[in-house]
Structure formats: C-alpha cells, structure tokens
Design an enzyme around this catalytic site. Structure first.
Site, short mmCIF file in Angstrom:
data_model
loop_
_atom_site.label_atom_id
_atom_site.label_comp_id
_atom_site.label_asym_id
_atom_site.label_seq_id
_atom_site.Cartn_x
_atom_site.Cartn_y
_atom_site.Cartn_z
N SER A 81 62.92 43.43 24.51
CA SER A 81 62.10 43.52 24.18
C SER A 81 61.84 43.35 22.48
CB SER A 81 62.43 45.26 24.01
OG SER A 81 63.49 45.34 23.48
N ASP A 247 60.75 53.52 15.88
CA ASP A 247 61.36 54.44 16.51
C ASP A 247 62.92 54.22 15.61
OD1 ASP A 247 61.75 51.94 16.97
OD2 ASP A 247 62.23 52.29 18.71
N HIS A 250 63.66 48.88 16.53
CA HIS A 250 62.66 47.85 17.10
C HIS A 250 62.22 47.10 15.78
CE1 HIS A 250 63.21 49.14 21.36
NE2 HIS A 250 63.58 48.03 20.91
#
Length: 338
Positions: A81, A247, A250
């Site tokens: 990610s 979050d 990230h």
C-alpha cells in the site's frame, strides 16, 4: 546477537531454504499478540478507499531534450500500500508519480509509469506483480523498477527467511529481464502512534532486522536498496500530525514526498543519471563494508543506499554504503497522459 549477524543468518536461510528464524522470542508472543489487538483497534480506521491510479506518461514537455530519438524511460512500481500511495487522494501525491516526475526532470526525458503495487500485499504477491510487469502484450519491459515491501510481512508474521527469499526471487526475475531494481526496505514500524510498548520496541527491532536481511538478499541479486527508516522513522516520530495520514499508519502527502526524496537519488543513480561520484565520500561516512555490516547500518539510518561492490572479500561479499544528497521533488503534471 548483532543485527548484522542476524541479517546474515536470515539471508543465508532464504538462499539455502532454511527454516524461519524466530525474531520474536517465544516468551514474548503472548504479549505481542495482545498488543497487536489493541493496535488494530486504532490503526486502519482512516476510511481509505483504493489508492489513486498514477499510471501514465510524466514529463511530456521534456520530449526531445534527451537527444534525437530518445525514447521515454520505462518505470514500474511494485509492492504494498505504501508503494501504491494509499492514504492520499490525488495521483500526483503518490510516491510513484513523485518518483516518475523526478526521474523525468533529472533525465530530461519523459517517463512511462506503470504501477502494479497492491494495498495489503506481502512479499508472496511479488511473483504475481513481476509477472504483470513482464507479460505486457505490447512488449513493454521496464528500464527500472522500485519495490516497497515488508511492513505487512512483519504484521502478518511471515517468516523472515521466506520474506527475503520471495523478494530475492522477484529481484532476480526483474534483473534477468534487464531492469535495474531499487528496493525500499521494510520501514521502521516502531513509530506508529497507536502501537504501545512493548510492541513498539519489538516492532522496531523486527522491522529493522528484516530490512537488513532484505538488503543482503537484494544486493546479492544485483539490486540496490534504500532504507525507508525515514518513511516511518525519526522524521515521522517528530512530526506525526504532518507526516502520517488520517489512519495514523499510512503516510500523508508530505510523508510520501519525504520517502520519495529518499529513493529518487538511488533510482537515478541506478540508471547512471545522478550527478554525484559513485566513489564513497569519507566526509559523509560512506564506504565499502561487508554487505551484512552495510545492511545493518543502513537499517538504522533512513535514506541510506546499499549497492553491490565486490563479489568476494576477506569476509564475503562487500557493498558500497552511500548517503546521497536529496533534492526536493517538484510537483508532477496535474494529470499524467495515459
């Protein structure tokens, strides 16, 4: 046991098919699992959807500046990610777009970018990603690839020998196809805000040991590594509100820009484009070291590059440890040309 020795053992186990080496003592497993459950309640609730697509051509205005007949450079982004840019909303904010734009500016040539990184990917997804890159029906083969991987291997407790073995195989396939490869090694997971002690200390230890072992495996296959300690390291610990996304796991747009600045010099150097001597600069504490020692040092200092130097020496293969000067990356084209 020193980090260099642990990294060497993991890399050897990966190369010769040995079993996993337990980086977490059995007595700590219960505590770690309890802390992981606490961390999961806080991490990953930022409401992210899919990362923005960044594929396309960057630096189109530079066509022709690289000389008559100069073709666009081909650049592929693989990994998890972080490589995909999860957490930002515009393609130009992703690390792949930032790197493509920076590479185009340094090379004075357009760059064709293809992103196959997948959110949530572990190292066992790299084989699929490499196949996607190398099986393009148009015959598109990258000149250079960047891989960012490792964090999910740690959080999902993949045996480090297997993690390194899978990454090394991916690098080998890409190098065999003729691509230069730069790997951003496992970031320092000990700076994630919702992670509490003792998991914070253990996460830092395990992620840095994996990063060092990844470096040994990548260098042995002819690739280069950049430590991504800066990605979730000291700068993030000092400025979490600015460099982490919603979050708290990230990176934010500014965080991705920080990581891209760390990787860009090595990306360009792999193609012979970075305007610095390849020889070590003693004033910057650069030099030739046994690869395991170079890997251990790099894991502790974000933005540090390790590349192969001598295939054999008094203590095995040697590597060049570099601390390249960073340059701020200009914002890429608002929308890449598909």
């Amino acid at each position: 046991m020193s980090r260099a020795r642990v990294a060497r053992r993991i890399a050897a186990g990966a190369a010769y098919g040995g079993g996993g080496i337990g980086l977490l003592g059995a007595a700590t497993v219960g505590v770690v699992l309890a802390e992981v459950q606490l961390a999961k309640r806080s991490v990953g609730n930022g409401g992210h959807g899919a990362p923005p697509r960044a594929d396309g051509r960057y630096g189109s205005a530079l066509a022709g500046l690289g000389g008559p007949g100069a073709e666009p450079l081909r650049f592929a982004m693989l990994g998890d990610s972080t490589a995909a840019g999860l957490g930002v909303h515009r393609s130009r904010q992703t690390p792949a777009a930032l790197l493509a734009s920076g590479l185009a500016a340094v090379a004075e040539r357009p760059v064709d970018l293809r992103v196959v990184a997948k959110a949530g990917a572990q190292s066992d997804d790299l084989d699929r990603q490499v196949t996607l890159v190398l099986s393009d029906e148009t015959g598109w083969v990258p000149d250079v690839c960047v891989i960012m991987i490792g964090a999910n291997d740690v959080t999902h407790r993949m045996p480090p020998t297997r993690s390194v073995r899978l990454l090394s195989a991916a690098v080998r396939r890409l190098r065999t196809a003729g691509a230069e490869v730069v790997v951003g090694t496992c970031p320092d997971l000990g700076t994630i805000e919702p992670v509490y002690q003792p998991l914070r200390w253990l996460a830092r230890r395990v992620s840095r040991q994996l990063a060092a072992a990844q470096t040994i495996g990548v260098v042995e296959q002819g690739g280069r590594t950049v430590s991504l300690g800066d990605l979730l390291g000291p700068e993030f610990a000092a400025n979490p509100r600015e460099l982490f996304g919603p979050d708290n796991y990230h990176p934010s747009a500014e965080g991705y820009a920080t990581a891209a600045m760390a990787v860009l010099p090595t990306l360009c150097a792999a193609l012979g484009l970075w305007p610095e001597e390849e020889r070590p600069d003693a004033s910057r504490r650069e030099g030739f070291l046994p690869v395991a020692r170079a890997a251990a040092r790099a894991a502790s200092e974000g933005g540090t590059e390790v590349a192969g130097a001598m295939r054999s020496g008094p203590r095995g293969p040697w590597a060049l440890l570099k601390r390249r000067r960073r340059r701020r990356i200009q914002a890429p084209d608002p929308a890449p040309i598909p």
